[in-house]
Design an enzyme around this catalytic site. Structure first.
Site, PDB file in Angstrom:
ATOM      1  N   HIS A 174      37.843  25.041  34.045  1.00 21.09           N
ATOM      2  CA  HIS A 174      37.172  24.141  34.849  1.00 21.09           C
ATOM      3  C   HIS A 174      36.738  24.525  36.439  1.00 21.09           C
ATOM      4  CE1 HIS A 174      41.504  23.326  35.049  1.00 21.09           C
ATOM      5  NE2 HIS A 174      41.082  22.783  36.413  1.00 21.09           N
ATOM      6  N   GLY A 189      39.337  29.130  39.415  1.00 21.68           N
ATOM      7  CA  GLY A 189      39.398  28.749  40.902  1.00 21.68           C
ATOM      8  C   GLY A 189      39.380  29.837  41.693  1.00 21.68           C
ATOM      9  N   THR A 190      40.059  30.640  41.569  1.00 22.33           N
ATOM     10  CA  THR A 190      40.491  31.771  42.435  1.00 22.33           C
ATOM     11  C   THR A 190      40.123  33.169  41.854  1.00 22.33           C
ATOM     12  OG1 THR A 190      42.781  31.771  41.639  1.00 22.33           O
ATOM     13  CG2 THR A 190      42.610  30.749  43.514  1.00 22.33           C
ATOM     14  N   GLY A 191      40.237  33.017  40.543  1.00 23.99           N
ATOM     15  CA  GLY A 191      39.971  34.616  39.926  1.00 23.99           C
ATOM     16  C   GLY A 191      41.171  35.243  39.521  1.00 23.99           C
ATOM     17  N   GLY A 195      44.269  33.634  38.197  1.00 27.40           N
ATOM     18  CA  GLY A 195      44.765  33.225  36.812  1.00 27.40           C
ATOM     19  C   GLY A 195      43.958  33.972  35.846  1.00 27.40           C
ATOM     20  N   HIS A 213      36.006  53.376  40.366  1.00 24.92           N
ATOM     21  CA  HIS A 213      37.124  54.166  40.534  1.00 24.92           C
ATOM     22  C   HIS A 213      38.202  53.521  39.310  1.00 24.92           C
ATOM     23  CE1 HIS A 213      37.332  55.634  44.876  1.00 24.92           C
ATOM     24  NE2 HIS A 213      36.303  55.962  44.203  1.00 24.92           N
ATOM     25  N   ARG A 246      36.165  28.605  43.504  1.00 23.86           N
ATOM     26  CA  ARG A 246      36.618  27.880  44.611  1.00 23.86           C
ATOM     27  C   ARG A 246      36.482  28.876  45.890  1.00 23.86           C
ATOM     28  NH1 ARG A 246      41.014  24.672  41.115  1.00 23.86           N
ATOM     29  NH2 ARG A 246      39.710  23.306  40.107  1.00 23.86           N
ATOM     30  N   ARG A 306      39.606  62.678  38.825  1.00 26.98           N
ATOM     31  CA  ARG A 306      41.133  62.205  39.258  1.00 26.98           C
ATOM     32  C   ARG A 306      40.855  60.704  38.864  1.00 26.98           C
ATOM     33  NH1 ARG A 306      37.311  62.496  43.341  1.00 26.98           N
ATOM     34  NH2 ARG A 306      37.299  60.945  45.019  1.00 26.98           N
ATOM     35  N   HIS A 307      39.860  60.077  38.757  1.00 25.36           N
ATOM     36  CA  HIS A 307      39.677  58.590  38.672  1.00 25.36           C
ATOM     37  C   HIS A 307      39.989  58.377  37.174  1.00 25.36           C
ATOM     38  CE1 HIS A 307      38.719  57.650  42.702  1.00 25.36           C
ATOM     39  NE2 HIS A 307      37.647  58.391  42.455  1.00 25.36           N
ATOM     40  N   ARG A 345      43.843  58.810  36.681  1.00 25.22           N
ATOM     41  CA  ARG A 345      44.532  57.550  37.106  1.00 25.22           C
ATOM     42  C   ARG A 345      44.326  56.423  36.112  1.00 25.22           C
ATOM     43  NH1 ARG A 345      42.360  58.916  42.978  1.00 25.22           N
ATOM     44  NH2 ARG A 345      43.696  60.666  43.315  1.00 25.22           N
TER      45      ARG A 345
END
Ligand code: RB5
Length: 154
Positions: free
Chosen positions: A9, A66-68, A70, A98, A109, A137-138, A141
């Protein structure tokens, strides 16, 4: 590019916006949520991450909460998912260039719709440099990340 899209949501309005805008250029599969009612982000993070991981590089994912945060935590529990929280153009680009991230996590949010659209476009159109000359190198890694995964995920 095939794109699996999901949200809870907290990211629902952003997901709906991205679905409409990105749908003009990409093949979008919306995996929910389908109303803006309160729901649990791990359910949608898991759905998107499983399909992205199964696609073997043929699809990318975008997850909005909301924040990315979770969504990135949940998606990264799925074998083969490399979910990155992106919040500006640099992180959207580097996540692909990378880290070979296959899922971008956005905060509905924290990031306004137009900015999020630009970040999503950057993410979807930037190639992983590990498969290009000078990018060894990427690749090394990211392979080390996958080695950790092999050890802990069945
Ligand atoms: C839901 O209120 C919120 O916690 C969720 O959208 C997300 O931000 C979690 O990381």
């Amino acid at each position: 590019m095939r794109v699996f899209l999901g949200s809870d949501h907290g990211g629902f309005a952003l997901k709906e916006f991205l679905k409409e805008k990105l749908g003009k250029k990409h093949e979008i599969k919306d995996l929910g949520c389908s109303t803006g009612e309160s729901c649990d982000y791990p359910e949608f993070g898991k759905k998107v991450a499983e399909l992205v991981a199964k696609s073997n590089g043929k699809a990318l994912g975008i997850l909005c909460c909301g924040t990315g945060i979770g969504m990135s935590l949940a998606a990264n529990k799925v074998k083969g998912a490399r979910a990155a929280l992106v919040y500006d153009d640099f992180t959207a680009k580097m996540a692909r260039l990378h880290n070979n991230a296959n899922i971008a996590c956005l905060g509905g949010r924290c990031t306004d719709n137009e900015t999020a659209l630009k970040l999503a476009e950057t993410f979807l159109t930037t190639p992983f440099s590990g498969e290009q000359k000078g990018g060894e190198r990427h690749l090394r890694r990211v392979e080390k990340i996958m080695e950790i995964e092999k050890r802990y995920f069945k």
